[in-house]
Design a protein around this motif. Structure first.
Motif, short mmCIF file in Angstrom:
data_model
loop_
_atom_site.label_atom_id
_atom_site.label_comp_id
_atom_site.label_asym_id
_atom_site.label_seq_id
_atom_site.Cartn_x
_atom_site.Cartn_y
_atom_site.Cartn_z
N THR A 30 -0.57 -18.86 -19.18
CA THR A 30 -0.56 -17.38 -18.71
C THR A 30 -0.96 -17.78 -17.23
O THR A 30 -2.25 -18.25 -16.99
CB THR A 30 -1.18 -16.60 -19.53
N HIS A 31 -0.39 -16.94 -16.31
CA HIS A 31 -0.54 -17.10 -14.93
C HIS A 31 -0.80 -15.62 -14.55
O HIS A 31 0.05 -14.73 -14.80
CB HIS A 31 0.24 -17.75 -14.07
N HIS A 32 -1.84 -15.45 -13.79
CA HIS A 32 -2.23 -13.94 -13.57
C HIS A 32 -2.66 -13.68 -11.80
O HIS A 32 -3.36 -14.86 -11.26
CB HIS A 32 -3.23 -13.57 -14.19
N ILE A 33 -2.49 -12.66 -11.40
CA ILE A 33 -3.10 -12.30 -10.11
C ILE A 33 -4.00 -11.17 -10.14
O ILE A 33 -3.60 -10.15 -10.93
CB ILE A 33 -2.03 -12.36 -8.87
N ASN A 34 -5.15 -10.94 -9.46
CA ASN A 34 -5.77 -9.73 -9.22
C ASN A 34 -5.64 -9.28 -7.78
O ASN A 34 -5.58 -10.20 -6.78
CB ASN A 34 -7.25 -9.90 -9.46
N LEU A 35 -5.27 -8.13 -7.46
CA LEU A 35 -4.86 -7.49 -6.25
C LEU A 35 -6.11 -6.47 -5.81
O LEU A 35 -6.58 -5.77 -6.50
CB LEU A 35 -3.64 -6.86 -6.15
N VAL A 36 -6.43 -6.31 -4.67
CA VAL A 36 -7.23 -5.33 -4.22
C VAL A 36 -6.77 -4.72 -2.82
O VAL A 36 -6.34 -5.50 -2.01
CB VAL A 36 -8.72 -5.91 -3.70
N VAL A 37 -6.74 -3.38 -2.70
CA VAL A 37 -5.78 -2.71 -1.53
C VAL A 37 -6.45 -1.29 -1.50
O VAL A 37 -7.17 -0.84 -2.49
CB VAL A 37 -4.41 -2.97 -1.78
N SER A 38 -6.37 -0.94 -0.37
CA SER A 38 -6.79 0.41 -0.09
C SER A 38 -5.92 1.62 -1.10
O SER A 38 -4.62 1.26 -1.41
CB SER A 38 -6.65 0.92 1.28
N SER A 39 -6.73 2.40 -1.79
CA SER A 39 -5.96 3.41 -2.45
C SER A 39 -4.85 4.10 -1.87
O SER A 39 -3.66 4.38 -2.77
CB SER A 39 -7.06 4.19 -3.17
N GLN A 40 -4.93 4.19 -0.81
CA GLN A 40 -3.87 4.91 -0.16
C GLN A 40 -2.64 4.11 0.28
O GLN A 40 -1.79 4.85 0.83
CB GLN A 40 -4.28 5.94 1.13
N LYS A 41 -2.84 2.92 0.07
CA LYS A 41 -1.79 2.16 0.89
C LYS A 41 -0.92 1.23 -0.41
O LYS A 41 -0.54 0.01 -0.13
CB LYS A 41 -2.49 1.09 1.70
N VAL A 59 -1.01 -1.04 -13.55
CA VAL A 59 -2.27 -0.01 -13.77
C VAL A 59 -3.13 -0.33 -12.65
O VAL A 59 -3.60 -1.36 -12.58
CB VAL A 59 -2.80 -0.44 -15.24
N TRP A 60 -3.62 0.76 -12.06
CA TRP A 60 -4.77 0.68 -11.05
C TRP A 60 -5.99 1.11 -11.29
O TRP A 60 -6.00 2.25 -12.14
CB TRP A 60 -4.08 1.34 -9.62
N HIS A 61 -7.28 0.52 -10.84
CA HIS A 61 -8.45 1.15 -11.42
C HIS A 61 -9.21 1.38 -9.77
O HIS A 61 -9.11 0.54 -8.79
CB HIS A 61 -9.17 0.09 -12.07
N ASP A 62 -9.66 2.32 -9.57
CA ASP A 62 -10.42 2.65 -8.44
C ASP A 62 -11.80 1.98 -8.61
O ASP A 62 -12.47 1.97 -9.49
CB ASP A 62 -10.55 4.15 -8.13
N VAL A 63 -12.27 1.50 -7.55
CA VAL A 63 -13.55 0.78 -7.28
C VAL A 63 -14.64 1.94 -6.91
O VAL A 63 -14.30 2.44 -5.97
CB VAL A 63 -13.59 -0.31 -6.17
N PRO A 64 -15.52 2.22 -7.62
CA PRO A 64 -16.67 3.09 -7.32
C PRO A 64 -17.16 3.18 -6.15
O PRO A 64 -17.43 2.13 -5.56
CB PRO A 64 -17.64 3.19 -8.68
N GLY A 65 -17.44 4.34 -5.35
CA GLY A 65 -18.02 4.30 -3.95
C GLY A 65 -17.32 3.66 -2.88
O GLY A 65 -17.87 3.46 -2.00
N THR A 66 -15.96 3.39 -3.12
CA THR A 66 -15.00 2.62 -2.22
C THR A 66 -13.59 3.39 -2.06
O THR A 66 -13.36 4.04 -2.92
CB THR A 66 -14.62 1.18 -2.36
N ASP A 67 -12.83 3.22 -1.21
CA ASP A 67 -11.56 3.38 -1.13
C ASP A 67 -10.67 2.56 -1.62
O ASP A 67 -9.28 2.60 -1.31
CB ASP A 67 -10.97 4.01 0.25
N TYR A 68 -11.05 1.50 -2.08
CA TYR A 68 -10.25 0.36 -2.65
C TYR A 68 -9.84 0.48 -4.31
O TYR A 68 -10.72 1.32 -5.16
CB TYR A 68 -11.03 -1.00 -2.95
N ALA A 69 -8.40 -0.04 -4.63
CA ALA A 69 -8.06 0.09 -5.94
C ALA A 69 -7.48 -1.38 -6.29
O ALA A 69 -7.17 -2.00 -5.26
CB ALA A 69 -6.82 1.03 -6.10
N VAL A 70 -7.86 -1.55 -7.38
CA VAL A 70 -7.50 -2.97 -7.99
C VAL A 70 -6.58 -3.24 -9.23
O VAL A 70 -6.58 -1.98 -9.89
CB VAL A 70 -8.79 -3.72 -8.40
N ALA A 71 -5.70 -4.01 -9.36
CA ALA A 71 -4.81 -4.17 -10.30
C ALA A 71 -4.97 -5.77 -10.71
O ALA A 71 -5.14 -6.73 -10.15
CB ALA A 71 -3.49 -3.74 -9.96
#
Length: 514
Positions: A363-374, A390-402
Motif C-alpha cells: 500500500t502506498h500513501h501520502i500525507n499532505l499539509v496545507v493552509s486550511s483556507q487553501k 478527510v482533513w484535520h486541523d493542526v491545533p494552534g495553527t492555520d494548517y490542515a492535514v490529510a
C-alpha cells in the motif's frame, strides 16, 4: 533604467537564465548506500529516477571506482528503475572506501536511492550536489540489541556515511558515541578527521545510537545516516533497514507540523535534533525543551494527534515508523526527514517504491499539509482531491492535514497558486517491509547568515531575510502581510492562470517598462 533591468531579471528567471532553484530536483547527484543488514535473498540497490520535464531526460550513471557507465532515457510520467551493483555502491564496515555512484542528467530529475531487501527495505530522497553543505548533524535510531542470526546474538549498529564531492576535502567528525574507524578508537565527543577526494566515501558504525554526531567539511559533502536494522518503538518485533539523506544545517528550519502515519494505531516516534546551544523547542502538548548543539529529544506521538513544533534556533525533525508488531499492523520501521514549513514547495513530482515481500499487497500513501483556507487549490495528478478526503486541523495553527492512499507509480501534487506551499510525505508498507521519504522539499539556505538581495522570481533565495522564500506575487500587493511589497517573489503574478504564465509574465514586464 532600473525598471528595465528588473524586467530583464524577471524574464531571465522565467526562461531559465538564472541559477538553478535550490530544491531536491537537480542535474547532478553523487550518492552511496549505507550498509544493509540483510544478506539472504540478496537484491541489488536501485535508483528510481523521474523527471518533471515533459520531453523526458537523458541520464548517465557512473561507478567512479570502476569506470562503469550506463545511460538511460527517462520518460515523463514514469519511474525509471536502474539496478546497481551492490558491491560497488554499498558501504561496508567503519572505514574509508570508494563506493559512490555518480548521476548526471541533461535536465532536472528526481532521484531516490532504494535498498529493498526481503523483510528489510527503505529508501531515501536524494539531494543534488548544488544544495549540499559543510555542516551536518545525523539522526539514527536506537540500536537493536541482542539480535539473533544463525545462533549468534549481537547488537546491530547505527551508522552514517559521507561522500566527497570535491577533491581535497577534509571531513571532521565528532561522534556522539565511542567509535572505531579504520582500526583507530575514538571516545564519544573526540574529534577526528578524514581526507576525502571527489567520489570517495566513508562510513562510521558502532553498536550505540549515533544520533547527534556532528560532521563538518571544508567543501560540501553528501551525508546519509540510519541503522543497518532497527526495531522502532519496541525492542521486540520486526525490524528494518532505515536510511535517510540528511539536509545540511544551513537549510534547517524553526517551524514544523507532524502528521501520523496511516495504518498505525500505536503512534509514531519523532526526534528533534539541535545544531545550536540553548535551542528552545515548543511542541503541542509538551513542556518547553532546551537542547544544546548535538542533543536530541524523542517524542512518542499518538496516532490521532497532530502537533505543531516551533524552535528558537534551526532544528532537524525526523519521523520514525514503528515496528508493525507493536500494534499488529502490516507495517514496519522507516526513517523520514520532515521538512520545515518554510521549505515546503508548491509542486512535486514523486514516485512510490516497489517492495518485495508480497508484490500483490503493498500500500502506498501520502500525507499532505496545507493552509486550511487553501485546500481547494490542491491538485493530485492534475485533478482535485477526492471529495471524501478527510482533513484535520493542526491545533494552534492555520494548517490542515490529510492522509491519502495512492496507486504505485509516478505522481504530481501542486497548488494552483505559486505562493501557496504544501508539505508532502510519501511512504508505503507491506508486511514486513516499508519505506518513507519527503515527496520533495526546497533547500534554501534559510538558516545561514542573510543579506537582502534583489528579488528574482522563483530564485529560492530569502531575498528579504525573513526566513521564507518566494512568498510574494509580482503584483504590487503585500501578499504576505509583512508591510513590504514584491520583496521576495514567486514565478508568477497570476495565481489563477498558471498555465498562461508566459503571456502573463510578458505582459507584466511590458507594464514595468517606461
Amino acid at each position: 533604467m532600473a525598471r528595465i533591468l528588473f524586467s530583464l531579471l524577471v524574464l531571465s528567471a522565467f526562461f531559465g537564465w538564472n541559477r538553478a532553484a535550490r530544491d531536491n530536483k537537480g542535474t547532478e547527484f553523487i550518492l552511496t548506500f549505507v550498509e544493509s543488514f540483510q544478506r539472504t535473498a540478496t537484491k541489488n540497490p536501485e535508483l528510481f529516477v523521474a523527471t518533471p520535464h515533459q520531453a523526458g531526460a537523458f541520464v548517465t550513471i557512473t561507478f567512479p571506482s570502476s569506470g562503469f557507465i550506463t545511460q538511460v532515457q527517462v520518460t515523463y510520467g514514469e519511474v525509471k528503475l536502474v539496478e546497481l551493483d551492490r558491491e560497488a555502491v554499498e558501504l561496508r564496515g567503519s572505514i574509508k572506501s570508494d563506493k559512490s555512484v555518480h548521476v548526471e542528467s541533461d535536465v532536472e530529475i528526481v532521484v531516490y536511492g532504494v535498498f529493498a531487501q526481503w523483510a528489510s527495505s527503505d529508501a531515501y530522497l536524494a539531494l543534488p550536489t548544488d544544495v549540499l553543505g559543510t555542516e551536518y548533524y545525523v539522526p539514527c535510531t536506537a540500536v537493536y540489541r541482542n539480535f539473533q542470526q544463525s545462533g549468534v546474538r549481537f547488537d546491530v549498529p547505527s551508522e552514517f556515511g559521507v561522500v566527497g564531492v570535491h577533491d581535497g576535502t577534509t571531513v571532521t567528525i565528532v561522534p556522539s558515541q565511542a567509535v572505531t574507524f579504520d582500526r583507530q578508537n575514538y571516545a564519544a565527543g573526540q574529534t577526528f578527521s578524514v581526507g576525502l577526494d571527489r567520489f570517495e566515501t566513508l562510513q562510521v558504525q558502532t553498536p550505540e545510537d549515533l544520533t547527534g554526531s556532528k560532521i563538518m567539511a571544508t567543501h560540501p559533502v553528501a551525508v546519509l545516516s540510519g541503522n543497518m536494522f532497527a526495531s522502532v518503538g519496541s525492542d521486540r518485533g520486526t525490524g528494518d533497514y532505515v536510511v535517510g539523506m540528511i539536509p545540511p544545517v544551513d537549510t534547517w528550519g524553526k517551524e514544523f507540523v507532524t502528521v501520523p502515519l496511516t495504518k498505525h494505531t500505536a503512534g509514531d516516534i519523532f526526534r528533534v535534533i539541535a545544531a545550536r546551544d540553548n535551542t528552545q523547542v515548543n511542541i503541542t502538548n509538551e513542556n518547553t525543551k532546551t537542547l544544546n548543539a548535538a542533543e536530541f529529544s524523542e517524542l512518542d506521538v499518538p496516532s490521532d494527534e497532530y502537533r505543531h513544533v516551533a524552535s528558537s534556533e534551526p532544528i532537524l525533525l525526523v519521523q520514525y515508523s514503528k515496528t508493525g508488531s507493536i500494534d499488529q499492523t502490516e507495517t514496519d520501521p522507516f526513517m523520514m526527514v520532515i521538512p520545515p514549513v518554510t521549505q515546503f514547495d508548491t509542486e512535486y513530482t514523486f514516485a512510490t517504491v516497489d517492495l518485495l515481500s508480497d508484490r500483490t499487497e503493498p500500500t502506498h500513501h501520502i500525507n499532505l499539509v496545507v493552509s486550511s483556507q487553501k485546500k481547494s487549490g490542491l491538485r493530485l495528478d492534475g485533478v482535485q482531491l477526492p471529495s471524501n478526503t478527510v482533513w484535520h486541523d493542526v491545533p494552534g495553527t492555520d494548517y490542515a492535514v490529510a492522509q491519502l492512499d495512492i496507486p504505485a507509480g509516478t505522481h504530481t501534487v501542486r497548488h494552483l497558486s505559486p505562493i501557496v506551499t504544501v508539505g508532502l510525505f510519501s511512504y508505503g508498507f507491506v508486511y514486513p517491509e516499508s519505506y518513507g521519504y519527503p515527496g520533495g522539499l526546497r533547500l534554501s539556505r534559510i538558516a545561514a547568515s542573510c543579506s537582502t538581495t534583489t528579488p528574482v522570481p522563483a530564485d529560492r533565495v530569502d531575498n528579504d531575510c525573513d526566513g521564507r522564500v518566494d512568498e510574494e506575487l509580482l503584483n504590487g500587493i503585500d501578499d504576505d502581510g509583512d508591510g513590504l511589497i514584491d520583496e521576495d517573489v514567486a514565478n508568477s503574478n497570476c495565481a489563477g492562470n498558471r498555465d498562461q504564465y508566459r503571456t502573463c509574465l510578458q505582459n507584466r514586464c511590458r507594464n514595468l517598462l517606461p
